[in-house]
Motif scaffolding. Structure first.
Motif, PDB file in Angstrom:
ATOM      1  N   PRO A 107      37.236  50.270  48.356  1.00 31.28           N
ATOM      2  CA  PRO A 107      37.044  51.428  49.225  1.00 31.28           C
ATOM      3  C   PRO A 107      35.863  52.270  48.740  1.00 31.28           C
ATOM      4  CG  PRO A 107      39.330  51.286  48.464  1.00 31.28           C
ATOM      5  CD  PRO A 107      38.558  50.239  47.739  1.00 31.28           C
ATOM      6  N   SER A 108      35.109  52.818  49.680  1.00 36.42           N
ATOM      7  CA  SER A 108      33.941  53.600  49.306  1.00 36.42           C
ATOM      8  C   SER A 108      34.309  55.051  49.022  1.00 36.42           C
ATOM      9  CB  SER A 108      32.882  53.529  50.396  1.00 36.42           C
ATOM     10  OG  SER A 108      33.413  54.012  51.600  1.00 36.42           O
ATOM     11  N   THR A 109      35.442  55.520  49.496  1.00 33.67           N
ATOM     12  CA  THR A 109      35.858  56.889  49.213  1.00 33.67           C
ATOM     13  C   THR A 109      36.810  56.870  48.025  1.00 33.67           C
ATOM     14  OG1 THR A 109      37.704  56.736  50.744  1.00 33.67           O
ATOM     15  CG2 THR A 109      35.636  57.597  51.617  1.00 33.67           C
ATOM     16  N   HIS A 110      36.718  57.893  47.223  1.00 29.30           N
ATOM     17  CA  HIS A 110      37.541  57.946  46.007  1.00 29.30           C
ATOM     18  C   HIS A 110      38.604  59.032  46.133  1.00 29.30           C
ATOM     19  CE1 HIS A 110      35.172  54.994  43.978  1.00 29.30           C
ATOM     20  NE2 HIS A 110      34.060  55.680  44.167  1.00 29.30           N
ATOM     21  N   THR A 111      39.351  59.018  47.241  1.00 27.04           N
ATOM     22  CA  THR A 111      40.418  59.980  47.416  1.00 27.04           C
ATOM     23  C   THR A 111      41.645  59.574  46.609  1.00 27.04           C
ATOM     24  OG1 THR A 111      41.128  58.829  49.399  1.00 27.04           O
ATOM     25  CG2 THR A 111      39.646  60.715  49.704  1.00 27.04           C
ATOM     26  N   ALA A 112      41.772  58.282  46.323  1.00 24.13           N
ATOM     27  CA  ALA A 112      42.884  57.802  45.509  1.00 24.13           C
ATOM     28  C   ALA A 112      42.593  58.113  44.045  1.00 24.13           C
ATOM     29  CB  ALA A 112      43.063  56.300  45.706  1.00 24.13           C
ATOM     30  N   PRO A 113      43.637  58.284  43.245  1.00 28.18           N
ATOM     31  CA  PRO A 113      43.393  58.506  41.815  1.00 28.18           C
ATOM     32  C   PRO A 113      42.708  57.276  41.211  1.00 28.18           C
ATOM     33  CG  PRO A 113      45.737  58.168  42.244  1.00 28.18           C
ATOM     34  CD  PRO A 113      45.049  58.226  43.573  1.00 28.18           C
ATOM     35  N   LEU A 114      41.844  57.517  40.246  1.00 35.42           N
ATOM     36  CA  LEU A 114      41.155  56.409  39.591  1.00 35.42           C
ATOM     37  C   LEU A 114      41.977  55.903  38.416  1.00 35.42           C
ATOM     38  CD1 LEU A 114      37.452  57.650  39.604  1.00 35.42           C
ATOM     39  CD2 LEU A 114      38.542  55.992  41.118  1.00 35.42           C
ATOM     40  N   HIS A 115      41.961  54.601  38.248  1.00 27.88           N
ATOM     41  CA  HIS A 115      42.636  53.953  37.135  1.00 27.88           C
ATOM     42  C   HIS A 115      41.578  53.373  36.212  1.00 27.88           C
ATOM     43  CE1 HIS A 115      46.510  54.193  39.158  1.00 27.88           C
ATOM     44  NE2 HIS A 115      45.872  53.831  40.267  1.00 27.88           N
ATOM     45  N   GLU A 116      41.844  53.391  34.900  1.00 26.51           N
ATOM     46  CA  GLU A 116      40.949  52.741  33.944  1.00 26.51           C
ATOM     47  C   GLU A 116      41.534  51.397  33.554  1.00 26.51           C
ATOM     48  OE1 GLU A 116      39.715  55.043  30.593  1.00 26.51           O
ATOM     49  OE2 GLU A 116      38.465  56.337  31.847  1.00 26.51           O
ATOM     50  N   CYS A 117      40.664  50.394  33.526  1.00 23.24           N
ATOM     51  CA  CYS A 117      41.100  49.029  33.289  1.00 23.24           C
ATOM     52  C   CYS A 117      40.178  48.342  32.292  1.00 23.24           C
ATOM     53  CB  CYS A 117      41.082  48.274  34.619  1.00 23.24           C
ATOM     54  SG  CYS A 117      41.498  46.539  34.480  1.00 23.24           S
ATOM     55  N   PHE A 118      40.777  47.723  31.277  1.00 20.54           N
ATOM     56  CA  PHE A 118      40.042  46.847  30.366  1.00 20.54           C
ATOM     57  C   PHE A 118      40.172  45.426  30.891  1.00 20.54           C
ATOM     58  CE2 PHE A 118      40.503  50.455  27.635  1.00 20.54           C
ATOM     59  CZ  PHE A 118      39.409  50.405  26.791  1.00 20.54           C
ATOM     60  N   ILE A 119      39.035  44.760  31.042  1.00 20.73           N
ATOM     61  CA  ILE A 119      38.982  43.403  31.563  1.00 20.73           C
ATOM     62  C   ILE A 119      38.452  42.484  30.478  1.00 20.73           C
ATOM     63  CG2 ILE A 119      37.989  41.884  33.325  1.00 20.73           C
ATOM     64  CD1 ILE A 119      37.401  44.487  34.945  1.00 20.73           C
ATOM     65  N   SER A 120      39.116  41.354  30.283  1.00 20.32           N
ATOM     66  CA  SER A 120      38.624  40.296  29.400  1.00 20.32           C
ATOM     67  C   SER A 120      37.862  39.292  30.257  1.00 20.32           C
ATOM     68  CB  SER A 120      39.803  39.619  28.701  1.00 20.32           C
ATOM     69  OG  SER A 120      39.355  38.518  27.938  1.00 20.32           O
ATOM     70  N   LEU A 121      36.635  38.943  29.833  1.00 20.48           N
ATOM     71  CA  LEU A 121      35.817  37.949  30.524  1.00 20.48           C
ATOM     72  C   LEU A 121      35.710  36.721  29.648  1.00 20.48           C
ATOM     73  CD1 LEU A 121      34.478  40.890  31.164  1.00 20.48           C
ATOM     74  CD2 LEU A 121      32.688  39.522  32.166  1.00 20.48           C
ATOM     75  N   GLY A 122      35.756  35.543  30.252  1.00 20.79           N
ATOM     76  CA  GLY A 122      35.547  34.300  29.517  1.00 20.79           C
ATOM     77  C   GLY A 122      34.903  33.266  30.414  1.00 20.79           C
ATOM     78  N   SER A 123      33.939  32.509  29.854  1.00 18.15           N
ATOM     79  CA  SER A 123      33.259  31.459  30.609  1.00 18.15           C
ATOM     80  C   SER A 123      32.763  30.397  29.646  1.00 18.15           C
ATOM     81  CB  SER A 123      32.067  32.045  31.367  1.00 18.15           C
ATOM     82  OG  SER A 123      31.305  31.011  31.978  1.00 18.15           O
TER      83      SER A 123
END
Length: 145
Positions: A4-20
């Protein structure tokens, strides 16, 4: 799936693990470009090269971690990450720990570790800890039994 382009919802912080481990230099750049464009990238680790876990007849992996904020709820964000994997050509084969163009997993959500891989694998923990140190964040990291 776009966010979504609007940020009316609360923001969550997320740690993402990347692997390739299939053309990882190329796919790391691609993943970072997509996620930076579609999420708010707060911090990221350097990539580290690691030996495969599980199925051994495959190249080494590049692993890293990202910290992003998103208005999506956790399951919707997990689905978004799977969609990014698909956009990057991820093929889910018979060998779960087999080669992949990109693997994106949620390690921590709103400061709470939700993936025990953080406790079990240095290729997850080391990049996340680097992001924690550089971002000044902390995690509730009580190992679940």
């Amino acid at each position: 799936m776009s966010l979504p382009s609007t940020h009316t919802a609360p923001l969550h912080e997320c740690f993402i693990s990347l692997g390739s481990n299939i053309d990882p230099d190329h796919y790391f750049v691609q993943a970072l470009e997509i996620i930076s464009r579609e999420c708010v990238l707060l911090a990221h680790s350097e990539a580290i090269r690691t030996a495969p876990v599980g199925y051994q007849q495959q190249p080494d992996f590049l692993n890293a971690a990202l910290l992003v904020s998103t208005p999506l709820e956790r399951e919707a964000f997990r689905a978004y990450l799977k969609g990014v994997e698909d956009r990057l050509g991820r093929v889910r084969g018979a060998i779960k720990s087999g080669p992949r163009t990109m693997d994106l997993d949620i390690v921590a959500w709103d400061g709470e570790v939700i993936d025990d891989g953080y406790f079990q694998h240095n290729y997850v923990r080391k990049p996340v800890d680097e992001v924690l140190a550089s971002s000044g964040r902390n995690l509730e990291s009580q190992k679940r039994s």
